[in-house]
Design an enzyme around this catalytic site. Structure first.
Site: not given
Ligand code: C2G
Length: 157
Positions: A47, A49
């Site tokens: 991803k 990250k």
């Molecule tokens: N999120 C949120 N508000 C934020 C930050 C994150 O609602 N201020 C939500 C994101 O939309 C996501 C979840 O928290 O639904 C996890 O965010 P991340 O850890 O950034 O995950 P991500 O990299 O988006 O991975 O297969 C799907 C991926 O693994 C998603």
């Protein structure tokens, strides 16, 4: 006896913050169980990250959240269909930064996107911390010592 409603979601959840908590809280209110796929360190690399905490630490933190029933590792983009069947999930839900990206899962479960929490993200936290440059603090401290010595010498005249 009404059927148990299971919600499933996925994420990295690094530097666990209120954006994550508020999403998991709202997701838990959509059903009776909330199952969370935590991105493995290897999948994070896919991803683009690099998380501060390891998969094991992120999984332990999210599993300790009172809104979460269970966590499991997310290894790739393709496993969601199998996971939904395995965990008998009724709802797949994500924050709306993913709006539309997983609509194909509509074939096997309800797909929901919830609004993200504004003004907080793991990236923002990392950037804010990076600004606290310890070397800069050391330079300021040594300058202060110089000023103190000058003031002392002036006060002795
Ligand atoms: N999120 C949120 N508000 C934020 C930050 C994150 O609602 N201020 C939500 C994101 O939309 C996501 C979840 O928290 O639904 C996890 O965010 P991340 O850890 O950034 O995950 P991500 O990299 O988006 O991975 O297969 C799907 C991926 O693994 C998603």
């Amino acid at each position: 006896m009404s059927e148990i409603k299971t919600v499933i979601t996925y994420g990295t959840f690094d530097l666990f913050h209120v954006g994550h908590v508020r999403l998991l809280k709202r997701l838990s209110e959509l059903g009776d169980k909330l199952i969370v796929g935590i991105s493995s360190d290897e999948f994070n690399a896919v991803k683009g990250k690099k998380s501060f905490f390891s998969y094991e630490e992120r999984a332990e933190i999210v599993e300790s959240c009172k809104y979460v029933t269970q966590v499991f590792p997310e290894h790739n983009w393709q496993q969601k269909q199998d996971d939904i069947v395995k965990y008998q999930a009724n709802i797949f839900a994500m924050g709306d930064d993913w709006e539309g990206k997983f609509d194909e899962l509509n074939d096997i479960c309800e797909v929901v996107y919830l609004s993200r929490t504004q003004d907080i993200s793991t990236t923002d936290i990392k950037n804010a911390l990076a600004k606290v440059d310890n070397d800069e603090l050391d330079r300021i401290e040594s300058s202060l010592h110089d000023v103190i010595e000058i003031v002392k010498s002036l006060s002795l005249r």
